[in-house]
Design a protein around this motif. Sequence first.
Motif, short mmCIF file in Angstrom:
data_model
loop_
_atom_site.label_atom_id
_atom_site.label_comp_id
_atom_site.label_asym_id
_atom_site.label_seq_id
_atom_site.Cartn_x
_atom_site.Cartn_y
_atom_site.Cartn_z
N THR A 60 -47.49 -23.86 -34.62
CA THR A 60 -46.35 -24.54 -34.01
C THR A 60 -45.57 -23.55 -33.18
OG1 THR A 60 -46.15 -26.13 -35.84
CG2 THR A 60 -44.23 -25.83 -34.44
N VAL A 61 -45.33 -23.91 -31.92
CA VAL A 61 -44.59 -23.06 -30.98
C VAL A 61 -43.32 -23.79 -30.58
CG1 VAL A 61 -44.63 -21.88 -28.76
CG2 VAL A 61 -46.74 -22.05 -30.11
N VAL A 62 -42.18 -23.15 -30.78
CA VAL A 62 -40.90 -23.74 -30.40
C VAL A 62 -40.37 -22.99 -29.19
CG1 VAL A 62 -38.57 -24.35 -31.13
CG2 VAL A 62 -40.44 -24.35 -32.79
N THR A 63 -40.08 -23.74 -28.13
CA THR A 63 -39.63 -23.14 -26.87
C THR A 63 -38.22 -23.61 -26.53
OG1 THR A 63 -40.71 -24.95 -25.69
CG2 THR A 63 -41.94 -22.90 -25.93
N GLU A 64 -37.59 -22.86 -25.63
CA GLU A 64 -36.26 -23.21 -25.14
C GLU A 64 -36.33 -23.44 -23.64
OE1 GLU A 64 -33.63 -20.08 -26.33
OE2 GLU A 64 -34.12 -20.29 -28.45
N ALA A 96 -41.83 -31.08 -47.85
CA ALA A 96 -40.48 -31.43 -47.40
C ALA A 96 -39.59 -30.19 -47.36
CB ALA A 96 -39.88 -32.49 -48.32
N GLN A 97 -39.73 -29.32 -48.36
CA GLN A 97 -38.92 -28.10 -48.39
C GLN A 97 -39.29 -27.18 -47.24
OE1 GLN A 97 -38.44 -26.22 -52.34
NE2 GLN A 97 -39.35 -28.06 -53.20
N VAL A 98 -40.59 -27.06 -46.96
CA VAL A 98 -41.04 -26.22 -45.85
C VAL A 98 -40.52 -26.76 -44.52
CG1 VAL A 98 -43.07 -25.49 -44.53
CG2 VAL A 98 -43.09 -25.33 -47.02
N ALA A 99 -40.57 -28.08 -44.36
CA ALA A 99 -40.09 -28.68 -43.12
C ALA A 99 -38.58 -28.49 -42.97
CB ALA A 99 -40.43 -30.17 -43.10
N SER A 100 -37.83 -28.64 -44.06
CA SER A 100 -36.38 -28.43 -44.01
C SER A 100 -36.04 -27.00 -43.61
CB SER A 100 -35.74 -28.76 -45.36
OG SER A 100 -35.88 -30.12 -45.68
N GLN A 101 -36.77 -26.04 -44.18
CA GLN A 101 -36.53 -24.64 -43.86
C GLN A 101 -36.90 -24.35 -42.40
OE1 GLN A 101 -35.01 -22.25 -45.90
NE2 GLN A 101 -34.92 -21.29 -43.88
N PHE A 102 -37.97 -24.97 -41.93
CA PHE A 102 -38.38 -24.80 -40.53
C PHE A 102 -37.29 -25.28 -39.58
CE2 PHE A 102 -40.25 -26.68 -36.69
CZ PHE A 102 -40.91 -25.60 -36.16
N VAL A 103 -36.75 -26.45 -39.86
CA VAL A 103 -35.68 -27.00 -39.02
C VAL A 103 -34.46 -26.08 -39.07
CG1 VAL A 103 -34.10 -28.93 -38.68
CG2 VAL A 103 -36.48 -29.37 -39.29
N ALA A 104 -34.12 -25.59 -40.26
CA ALA A 104 -32.98 -24.67 -40.40
C ALA A 104 -33.20 -23.40 -39.59
CB ALA A 104 -32.75 -24.34 -41.87
N LEU A 122 -39.19 -18.05 -25.91
CA LEU A 122 -39.77 -18.50 -27.16
C LEU A 122 -38.70 -18.47 -28.24
CD1 LEU A 122 -43.25 -16.72 -27.22
CD2 LEU A 122 -42.85 -19.17 -27.14
N CYS A 123 -38.65 -19.50 -29.06
CA CYS A 123 -37.70 -19.55 -30.16
C CYS A 123 -38.38 -19.16 -31.48
CB CYS A 123 -37.10 -20.95 -30.28
SG CYS A 123 -36.07 -21.21 -31.73
N THR A 124 -39.50 -19.81 -31.78
CA THR A 124 -40.20 -19.59 -33.04
C THR A 124 -41.68 -19.84 -32.86
OG1 THR A 124 -38.27 -20.35 -34.31
CG2 THR A 124 -40.37 -20.30 -35.47
N ILE A 125 -42.49 -19.03 -33.50
CA ILE A 125 -43.93 -19.29 -33.59
C ILE A 125 -44.29 -19.31 -35.07
CG2 ILE A 125 -46.26 -18.45 -33.13
CD1 ILE A 125 -45.29 -17.26 -30.55
N ARG A 126 -44.85 -20.41 -35.51
CA ARG A 126 -45.21 -20.57 -36.92
C ARG A 126 -46.70 -20.80 -37.05
NH1 ARG A 126 -46.04 -24.91 -40.42
NH2 ARG A 126 -45.49 -24.50 -42.61
N LYS A 127 -47.36 -19.92 -37.81
CA LYS A 127 -48.79 -20.09 -38.08
C LYS A 127 -49.04 -19.81 -39.56
CE LYS A 127 -53.44 -19.00 -36.57
NZ LYS A 127 -53.94 -19.05 -37.96
N PRO A 128 -49.07 -20.87 -40.37
CA PRO A 128 -49.21 -20.70 -41.82
C PRO A 128 -50.65 -20.44 -42.25
CG PRO A 128 -49.04 -23.02 -41.29
CD PRO A 128 -48.90 -22.28 -39.98
N LEU A 180 -43.38 -31.74 -37.78
CA LEU A 180 -42.39 -30.79 -37.28
C LEU A 180 -41.93 -31.11 -35.87
CD1 LEU A 180 -43.86 -27.43 -38.67
CD2 LEU A 180 -42.21 -28.99 -39.72
N ASP A 181 -42.85 -31.48 -35.00
CA ASP A 181 -42.47 -31.83 -33.62
C ASP A 181 -41.52 -33.02 -33.61
OD1 ASP A 181 -44.32 -29.89 -33.09
OD2 ASP A 181 -45.43 -31.04 -31.60
#
Length: 276
Positions: A223-227, A102-110, A232-238, A149-150
Amino acid sequence: MAAGYKAVEPLEYYRKFLKQNCRPDGRDLSEFRTTTINVGSITTADGSALVKLGNCTVICGIKAEFANPPSDAPNKGYIVPNVDLTPLCSSRFRPGPPGEEAQVASQFVADVIENSQIIQREDLCIASGKLVWVLYCDLVCLDYDGNLLDACICALVAALRNVQLPSVKISEETGLAQVQLASKSPLNILKQPVSTSFAVFEDTYIIVDPTEEEESLATGLLTVVTEEDGKLCTIRKPGGSSLSAEKLQECISRAFSRHKEVQALLNEVLLSVKTQ
């Protein structure tokens, strides 16, 4: 027989499907689950939206409150996201303080809010140095089935587009805020980011919109976030297995295609709400 084999060798069971470019639920590797969006479902919130990706369900409620501006930015308001994963959405979560996911998801959204500049924080200023809006964005998972996340980003954007804020003036005589509920206006949404998640199986197979089971079997997540302006907004690969440049580019291309699909769906839903 198939159920027993799946229970004993779940990854090998999935590989047999992946080799045929399909998945056990019937989708091909690049196919998303059915996506539905509803807005305005929480009447006590200033903006809300419910998003379903297959069984994965997230609801976002936004509450606007008054606050003092930060001392280093007297003309900027706040956007505060929080993702809540309760035991009601999945047995994997426990009551108590927010867990790591939940904390990781909250930070991702932020991070997405900050990187994409969905709205200018200056637009949340009521009176510079005196009063600003703070938008509390509560994202609650009602049913957890992968690709959280999506669903969260889609619900957030839909809820922000549903927000209506009243007109506020500061009284010169008393210095108090005067709220005019009869005069409301929407937020100025500058960007509409869309999140597209993938599950990687040993850099051989890449699937979109993974279920909870597929996420648990995958050797890597992306996870790839686009506009909407093609950026590209964010690319997340944990961590997890590596991804070649060619495979990464394929994922980015699919993410941009997904952006158009989600934006078209969201525009259709919001238009239907306006015409009701």
